[in-house]
Design a protein around this motif. Structure first.
Motif, PDB file in Angstrom:
ATOM      1  N   TRP A   1     -22.793  58.785 -24.030  1.00  0.00           N
ATOM      2  CA  TRP A   1     -23.914  59.394 -24.569  1.00  0.00           C
ATOM      3  C   TRP A   1     -23.924  60.920 -24.019  1.00  0.00           C
ATOM      4  O   TRP A   1     -23.686  61.712 -25.012  1.00  0.00           O
ATOM      5  N   GLU A   2     -23.700  61.191 -22.819  1.00  0.00           N
ATOM      6  CA  GLU A   2     -23.748  62.438 -22.451  1.00  0.00           C
ATOM      7  C   GLU A   2     -22.360  63.203 -22.424  1.00  0.00           C
ATOM      8  O   GLU A   2     -22.446  64.473 -23.061  1.00  0.00           O
TER       9      GLU A   2
ATOM     10  N   VAL B   1     -34.677  60.030 -30.072  1.00  0.00           N
ATOM     11  CA  VAL B   1     -33.744  59.159 -29.567  1.00  0.00           C
ATOM     12  C   VAL B   1     -34.173  58.483 -28.475  1.00  0.00           C
ATOM     13  O   VAL B   1     -34.689  58.957 -27.562  1.00  0.00           O
ATOM     14  N   TYR B   2     -34.225  57.100 -28.565  1.00  0.00           N
ATOM     15  CA  TYR B   2     -34.725  56.243 -27.845  1.00  0.00           C
ATOM     16  C   TYR B   2     -33.694  55.571 -26.728  1.00  0.00           C
ATOM     17  O   TYR B   2     -32.636  55.472 -27.235  1.00  0.00           O
ATOM     18  N   HIS B   3     -33.915  55.522 -25.316  1.00  0.00           N
ATOM     19  CA  HIS B   3     -33.211  54.775 -24.664  1.00  0.00           C
ATOM     20  C   HIS B   3     -33.883  53.912 -23.336  1.00  0.00           C
ATOM     21  O   HIS B   3     -34.975  54.176 -23.294  1.00  0.00           O
TER      22      HIS B   3
ATOM     23  N   ARG C   1     -29.238  55.580 -28.804  1.00  0.00           N
ATOM     24  CA  ARG C   1     -28.100  56.710 -28.519  1.00  0.00           C
ATOM     25  C   ARG C   1     -26.969  55.934 -29.316  1.00  0.00           C
ATOM     26  O   ARG C   1     -26.118  55.179 -29.115  1.00  0.00           O
TER      27      ARG C   1
ATOM     28  N   GLU D   1     -35.789  63.248 -26.742  1.00  0.00           N
ATOM     29  CA  GLU D   1     -35.165  62.155 -26.208  1.00  0.00           C
ATOM     30  C   GLU D   1     -36.254  61.363 -25.524  1.00  0.00           C
ATOM     31  O   GLU D   1     -37.134  62.050 -24.898  1.00  0.00           O
ATOM     32  N   ARG D   2     -36.509  60.111 -25.760  1.00  0.00           N
ATOM     33  CA  ARG D   2     -37.593  59.334 -25.107  1.00  0.00           C
ATOM     34  C   ARG D   2     -37.132  57.939 -24.664  1.00  0.00           C
ATOM     35  O   ARG D   2     -36.282  57.541 -24.993  1.00  0.00           O
ATOM     36  N   THR D   3     -37.948  57.670 -23.361  1.00  0.00           N
ATOM     37  CA  THR D   3     -37.550  56.316 -22.727  1.00  0.00           C
ATOM     38  C   THR D   3     -38.383  55.367 -23.328  1.00  0.00           C
ATOM     39  O   THR D   3     -39.640  55.903 -23.517  1.00  0.00           O
TER      40      THR D   3
ATOM     41  N   LYS E   1     -23.965  63.058 -27.315  1.00  0.00           N
ATOM     42  CA  LYS E   1     -25.087  64.265 -27.405  1.00  0.00           C
ATOM     43  C   LYS E   1     -24.561  65.551 -27.641  1.00  0.00           C
ATOM     44  O   LYS E   1     -25.201  66.205 -28.135  1.00  0.00           O
TER      45      LYS E   1
ATOM     46  N   MET F   1     -34.031  67.650 -31.583  1.00  0.00           N
ATOM     47  CA  MET F   1     -33.738  65.969 -31.302  1.00  0.00           C
ATOM     48  C   MET F   1     -34.671  65.924 -29.965  1.00  0.00           C
ATOM     49  O   MET F   1     -34.450  66.981 -28.875  1.00  0.00           O
TER      50      MET F   1
ATOM     51  N   VAL G   1     -27.146  67.358 -30.360  1.00  0.00           N
ATOM     52  CA  VAL G   1     -28.280  68.228 -29.961  1.00  0.00           C
ATOM     53  C   VAL G   1     -28.249  69.249 -30.948  1.00  0.00           C
ATOM     54  O   VAL G   1     -29.845  69.550 -30.860  1.00  0.00           O
TER      55      VAL G   1
END
Length: 182
Positions: free
Chosen positions: A160-161, A178-180, A150, A3-5, A165, A1, A169
């Protein structure tokens, strides 16, 4: 996975996963009134009706919806259950069992009445239970990459955390981005 902003609608991945409710309105459209689901419904006219017709066939189904009819593969991923029940109280069907709504979220009351799934916080069990179906769908459709938010952490109310997640993960491989928002 990964993660990307960023903006999920600008994602380069082959498919976009959209968290959805499982309710269908009287007009036959899937309930897509807020969040990423609302954005998808606005961006792709006809999507809510297409998915509403599929979901209306079996209101108790907690399955993934998908379409390629809008130029990009869109995957509707349930994060909140369909609500059933008499007007004096709400009951939810979770894995075929009726559950007490007071035990679910400390007696949280839905202001819109008993038939509104969009009032309930996301259910991690529902999110996790569909991962195997999602993997199968990706194999069948030969999809190599999926952009997703998320899951359950926007309007559905999960953290999320802490809540989501840790479960994903080790489950989602690098096909999943996963975009946020920043």
């Amino acid at each position: 996975m990964i993660e990307r902003t960023g903006d999920i609608w600008l994602a380069k991945e082959e498919a976009i996963l959209i968290p959805i409710n499982l309710g269908v309105k009287a007009d036959g459209k899937l309930i897509m009134g807020a969040g990423l689901a609302k954005q998808a419904s606005d961006k792709y006219p006809g999507l809510a009706l297409e998915w509403g017709k599929i979901q209306a066939r079996d209101k108790d189904a907690e399955s993934i919806l998908h379409t390629k009819n809008f130029g990009k593969t869109l995957i509707g991923y349930p994060t909140k259950p369909w609500v059933h029940g008499p007007s004096q109280g709400v009951m939810r069907i979770v894995s075929g069992q009726l559950t007490d709504p007071k035990a679910y979220h400390q007696g949280w009351q839905c202001p819109y009445g008993p038939y509104t799934s969009w009032c309930k916080v996301g259910i991690l069990r529902l999110i996790l239970s569909n991962l195997e179906s999602l993997a199968h769908l990706l194999r069948v459709l030969k999809i190599e990459s999926v952009a997703l938010p998320r899951l359950g952490c926007g309007l559905a109310g999960l953290d999320w955390e802490r809540d989501v997640k840790p479960w994903l993960v080790d489950t989602l491989d690098d096909r999943f981005v996963v975009y946020h928002k920043a």
